[in-house]
Scaffold this motif. Structure first.
Motif, PDB file in Angstrom:
ATOM      1  N   ASP A  86      15.025 101.629  48.776  1.00 42.83           N
ATOM      2  CA  ASP A  86      13.688 101.055  48.957  1.00 42.83           C
ATOM      3  C   ASP A  86      12.967 101.701  50.141  1.00 42.83           C
ATOM      4  OD1 ASP A  86      14.124  99.424  46.795  1.00 42.83           O
ATOM      5  OD2 ASP A  86      14.613  97.637  47.995  1.00 42.83           O
ATOM      6  N   ALA A  87      13.705 101.947  51.218  1.00 40.75           N
ATOM      7  CA  ALA A  87      13.108 102.586  52.396  1.00 40.75           C
ATOM      8  C   ALA A  87      12.661 104.006  52.058  1.00 40.75           C
ATOM      9  CB  ALA A  87      14.102 102.602  53.548  1.00 40.75           C
ATOM     10  N   LEU A  88      13.468 104.718  51.291  1.00 44.62           N
ATOM     11  CA  LEU A  88      13.107 106.076  50.895  1.00 44.62           C
ATOM     12  C   LEU A  88      11.885 106.090  49.982  1.00 44.62           C
ATOM     13  CD1 LEU A  88      16.629 107.650  50.318  1.00 44.62           C
ATOM     14  CD2 LEU A  88      14.997 108.242  52.120  1.00 44.62           C
ATOM     15  N   ARG A  89      11.824 105.117  49.080  1.00 45.94           N
ATOM     16  CA  ARG A  89      10.653 105.027  48.199  1.00 45.94           C
ATOM     17  C   ARG A  89       9.385 104.760  49.002  1.00 45.94           C
ATOM     18  NH1 ARG A  89      11.528 101.546  42.838  1.00 45.94           N
ATOM     19  NH2 ARG A  89      12.258 100.107  44.397  1.00 45.94           N
ATOM     20  N   LEU A  90       9.494 103.892  50.002  1.00 44.88           N
ATOM     21  CA  LEU A  90       8.347 103.578  50.853  1.00 44.88           C
ATOM     22  C   LEU A  90       7.929 104.816  51.646  1.00 44.88           C
ATOM     23  CD1 LEU A  90       6.396 101.449  51.967  1.00 44.88           C
ATOM     24  CD2 LEU A  90       8.138 100.885  53.676  1.00 44.88           C
ATOM     25  N   HIS A 115      26.435  98.163  47.727  1.00 36.10           N
ATOM     26  CA  HIS A 115      25.320  98.253  46.787  1.00 36.10           C
ATOM     27  C   HIS A 115      24.030  97.727  47.417  1.00 36.10           C
ATOM     28  CE1 HIS A 115      22.931  96.846  43.254  1.00 36.10           C
ATOM     29  NE2 HIS A 115      23.208  98.085  42.856  1.00 36.10           N
ATOM     30  N   ARG A 116      24.123  96.607  48.121  1.00 36.77           N
ATOM     31  CA  ARG A 116      22.933  96.066  48.794  1.00 36.77           C
ATOM     32  C   ARG A 116      22.411  97.057  49.833  1.00 36.77           C
ATOM     33  NH1 ARG A 116      25.519  90.912  48.152  1.00 36.77           N
ATOM     34  NH2 ARG A 116      26.623  91.162  50.124  1.00 36.77           N
ATOM     35  N   GLY A 117      23.332  97.683  50.564  1.00 31.74           N
ATOM     36  CA  GLY A 117      22.926  98.680  51.559  1.00 31.74           C
ATOM     37  C   GLY A 117      22.242  99.870  50.914  1.00 31.74           C
ATOM     38  N   LEU A 118      22.807 100.339  49.808  1.00 31.84           N
ATOM     39  CA  LEU A 118      22.206 101.473  49.101  1.00 31.84           C
ATOM     40  C   LEU A 118      20.841 101.111  48.529  1.00 31.84           C
ATOM     41  CD1 LEU A 118      25.349 102.941  47.314  1.00 31.84           C
ATOM     42  CD2 LEU A 118      24.084 103.958  49.215  1.00 31.84           C
ATOM     43  N   ASN A 119      20.715  99.895  48.032  1.00 36.03           N
ATOM     44  CA  ASN A 119      19.404  99.445  47.522  1.00 36.03           C
ATOM     45  C   ASN A 119      18.367  99.404  48.639  1.00 36.03           C
ATOM     46  OD1 ASN A 119      19.757  99.207  44.788  1.00 36.03           O
ATOM     47  ND2 ASN A 119      20.392  97.076  44.858  1.00 36.03           N
TER      48      ASN A 119
END
Length: 109
Positions: A50-54, A42-46
């Motif tokens: 976040d990277a994709l949103r950026l 879950h932490r990895g997916l988050n």
């Protein structure tokens, strides 16, 4: 026999209870390990989210910059077209003969 049977019965129940406790502890440990693994995932997916949103935000900014640049180029082109039309009109008035006819004559020659 009554004493022996009762003692054996208690022993069987105690052993069954202990087995149930051991099985429950094993299941708990297994569930905890699975939960820990899922938390890491879950932490990895988050982090990936976040990277994709950026990246998406950066791309939106880049697209807006291209749109602005395109709009400015279209505006410059429109002004240049108006200026060229005005120059052609002035040249045609000054020369007395339309440029189109001169171009047509040049093509025939």
């Amino acid at each position: 026999m009554n004493t022996n049977g009762t003692t054996n019965g208690r022993r069987d129940r105690v052993e069954a209870g202990l087995m149930a406790v051991v099985e429950a502890e094993e299941e708990r440990d297994s569930c905890k390990a699975a939960f820990d693994k899922l938390q890491v995932e879950h932490r990895g997916l988050n982090a990936e989210h976040d990277a994709l949103r950026l990246a998406h935000a950066r791309l939106q900014t880049e697209v807006e910059a291209y749109r602005t640049e395109r709009d400015e180029a279209v505006e410059k082109r429109a002004r240049a077209d108006v200026l060229i039309d005005a120059v052609l009109t002035l040249l045609a008035k000054h020369r007395g003969q339309p440029l189109e006819s001169e171009l047509a004559e040049a093509k025939l020659a």
